[in-house]
Structures are given as structure tokens and as C-alpha cells.
Enzyme design. Sequence first.
Site, PDB file in Angstrom:
ATOM      1  N   HIS A   1      13.963   4.348  79.298  1.00  0.00           N
ATOM      2  CA  HIS A   1      14.977   5.399  78.687  1.00  0.00           C
ATOM      3  C   HIS A   1      15.712   6.044  79.934  1.00  0.00           C
ATOM      4  O   HIS A   1      16.629   6.723  79.526  1.00  0.00           O
ATOM      5  CB  HIS A   1      14.337   6.378  78.056  1.00  0.00           C
ATOM      6  CG  HIS A   1      13.780   5.981  76.549  1.00  0.00           C
ATOM      7  ND1 HIS A   1      12.718   5.015  76.684  1.00  0.00           N
ATOM      8  CD2 HIS A   1      14.129   6.237  75.483  1.00  0.00           C
ATOM      9  CE1 HIS A   1      12.714   4.603  75.218  1.00  0.00           C
ATOM     10  NE2 HIS A   1      13.387   5.580  74.644  1.00  0.00           N
TER      11      HIS A   1
ATOM     12  N   TYR B   1      18.475   9.503  77.704  1.00  0.00           N
ATOM     13  CA  TYR B   1      19.898   9.011  77.155  1.00  0.00           C
ATOM     14  C   TYR B   1      20.880   9.975  77.811  1.00  0.00           C
ATOM     15  O   TYR B   1      21.790  10.192  76.841  1.00  0.00           O
ATOM     16  CB  TYR B   1      19.886   8.853  75.590  1.00  0.00           C
ATOM     17  CG  TYR B   1      18.830   8.180  74.807  1.00  0.00           C
ATOM     18  CD1 TYR B   1      18.793   6.633  74.908  1.00  0.00           C
ATOM     19  CD2 TYR B   1      18.064   8.656  73.965  1.00  0.00           C
ATOM     20  CE1 TYR B   1      17.751   5.883  74.499  1.00  0.00           C
ATOM     21  CE2 TYR B   1      17.026   7.992  73.271  1.00  0.00           C
ATOM     22  CZ  TYR B   1      17.122   6.456  73.505  1.00  0.00           C
ATOM     23  OH  TYR B   1      15.992   5.964  72.694  1.00  0.00           O
TER      24      TYR B   1
END
Length: 471
Positions: free
Chosen positions: A109, A174
Site C-alpha cells: 500500500h 494510497y
Amino acid sequence: MSENILLKLCVAFLLIGCVAEHKSTDKEGSNEQVVDYFADNGFGNAVAVVQHPAGVYHKGITYVAYQGPLEDPYVASYNHTTNEWKGPYKAGISEMGKDPNRKKKIDNHGKPALLIDDAGFIHIAFGGHGGTPADGDNPLGNHHYGKNLHAVSKKPLDISEWETLDNISLFGTYSQFVKMENGDIYLFYRHGAHRSNWVYQKSTDNGKIFGEPVSFLKHKRRTEIEAEDSWYPWVSKGNGDDIIVAFDYHICRDSKNRQDARGHIPERHNVYYMVFDTKTGVWKNVKNEPLEMPLTKEMADMKTLVREIPNDWTFQGIADVDPYGNPQVCVLVGSDVGEKRSGPKRLQHFRWDGQEWLESKNTDLPIGNGDIDVISAKEVSIYLESKTSNDVGEISKWDSFNGGESFKKGTVFLQRKNTSFVISSLIDNPHPDARIIVGEKQEGSDFKKMYLLGDNGPIQRSQKEAKVLKK
Ligand code: ZN
């Protein structure tokens, strides 16, 4: 007929080019092996569409970032005038990727997003997946892992030395950077794990100070089922002062719930679109109607739907606008096939014609991740990773000249047999020779060969330089 033969010859040539490691002669006349990749230390899903831009073209040089060994961020650059590569340099240290006992071996991530400010300093945001309870209360959501960090090059346009600053929320994941024409920097991210608001932080001083996180998509408990509203937006620069957002909805079910025996699954539906006018600070839908922020599921459904997709699942919206500001949006759509998401999918294209969203009926587009480049209402290209029928991994461009009614395969940037690729979003302000970054899976390894691809295929590098110490 002759066109067909030409096409086959081109494909054959590309395939030959792929397996061969080219020999070239350097200035001194000695033979030097060159390869199509620029580094062999991409790690896990080294790049993706969501963390972006992963590359920026600036004053003759393309700068690229990716996830390397131990999930740390790496940055390399290519000078289009001198054909010189620099790096990759480790640009920071991720909190993730260091624990051998963790169940999920590679978190993925915290891949870096990259931006160059108006003073020439290079920024990356990386390493986050929601923070942990040890980091304290997350006022905008829940925890998971990692720490979102912001690193800046010590000198302008120099990727060799970096400093990690403490000026963004560590709960982010993100990361997505947007720089406006006036130099304002926006860092968009999810402020925590699944059950968190999406926010941005804004800097007007080249990334030295960021304002407090401002929520734009709201996570919320549902009352009629055991689940929470969750979101996956993809944020990008529109025309002028606009920032555009394509997003889909994640129904974040409780791990034990009475509606679905599978518990928590990566179930996503619908595709939405909205615009942030950074000059006025007003968020709007495609019809220019103002939106109350942060957007709730109810308001999203009422005001911002591109298409309701209630049964099939969705993945990764992308968007671009034409010169008049009319958007086109793509999203992957497929049947609910559980955790592995390996069922049939299609890449669905939508175009706003000023009145309504038109759904392309074409079946030409292959299934894959990628990015969209809208030139006009009629002319649009999609850059994709896909598998061709004979198990060849391919990176190619698909062009439409009728607003998405049909697509034709254009440039093939790279082909490899028996492998697959991960692909970045389009490089920001790209040089035609360097539009996308891809990682090629290595059989039996978590490492990936990293490629910088443009209209002339991969930008090559000496094999010696492309071999990077993997620690
Ligand atoms: Zn969830």
C-alpha cells in the site's frame, strides 16, 4: 492483406527484441550489454495505477519512483538529451516490509507518489497503510499498518540525497499528488484503513508546510446492514484550476455479518465522478451543481453517479477531461468471484457528452489496468497492461476516434511471453519516449524488472547499471 503482414512482422520483431539482450558499442568501441529494463529491484507490486503520479517529466528529464526491496521507495531519472540514467536511489525508509513474521508478506500500500515543486525539489509520499494504534487515535478513521511519510530531495533536481520530513499525517495511504499551475501542492490519500475518510492536505510553500487534512469522501456506518461505507477514488488534474476524481464504492462488511457468509471481501460497486474547483474551493458534479463535503454515500448516489453497477464488482476508476472539460471515465467491471477477483472482467469506458453519460458498447478493449488520455471528445487513448490470447503479457495503447464507440490497438510498447506486468498511471507531463512505468514479474521471485516505456518502446540501459544491489 499487406497491412496484416506488416502487423505480424512488427509483432515478430517486438518479440525477438524482447528475448534478445541487445549488444551495442560504446564510445570506446568495447561491447556493452544493454537491456530493456532500467532496474531489477522492483519489489512486490512495484508500481500501480492508484499511487500516482509515479513519474514526472521536467526540463528534459524523466523522474520515476517505485517500491523496491523491503518496500522502501526508490527513485531513478533519465536524461532524454544525454541518454543518461541516474539511480535508483533509496529515497526513504518505509515502516512496512521489515517484519518477517507478518502474515501478509508484502503490504504494497505504501508505494511512492512523486511530485516536483516549483523550486525544483522532488517530493515523494510513501510507506503508509493507516498507521497503528501505537500512533494514537485516528480522528478520521481506523488503523492498519505503516506510516505515511513525506521525503524531499536535499537539492533541487538531485535524486541522490533525501530528507524525510514530519509534515503530513502518518495515517495516510494510497498517496496521490497533484500540483496546480500556481504551484499549490495537493496530497490526496485515505486517512487510515478501509473505514476512514479520504482527505487532502494542501501546501502553498512548495511542500514545507501542509494544511490540516480536509475530508472529501466520508466513511459512515450503514444502518440497514452490517457494513460501512468506504471509497476508492483516483484523483488527477483537470483543466485550469480543476482537480477531477473518479471513484467507486467499497461496501466494507463486518468480518462477521448476517448478509454475506464470506465476511469482509473486496467488494466494490458503481462508478462516480466529481470535480474540485481549487480556485473557489467548491466541489461540483459533472453538471456544475455544488456538492456538500465530505460527500456521503447518499449524496454520491444522488449527484455524482456515472453508472450504477450493483451486481458486478468494480475496480480502479480513472478519468481525464477534453479541452472543454467534458470527462471520460474508465473502470474495470467483473462478476463477483470472491477474494481472488479472477472472474471475467471488462474495461468499461464512459463519456460525458455535455448532457448525459454515454456507455461505450465496444468489446474491443482488453482487460487490464491502465490510464486514460483524452485528446478530444472523439479522440481518446487508453494505456494498458493485458494478456494476449497466447499468454503474452503486453503493454499497449488502445485508440478510439469516435468517443469510445470502438477502440483499435495502437502502439505496442512491450511484450513478454509467459509473464505479467504491473503498470503505473501515466507519467505527469510525459515526454513521448517515457509515458509509463511497468514492472515485469520474475518467475519464482518477489522482484520485478522495471521498465520506462514510451513511443519508441523501452528506454534501454547498460545491463551492469540496471543490476541493482537488492538490500
Ligand atoms: Zn473493507
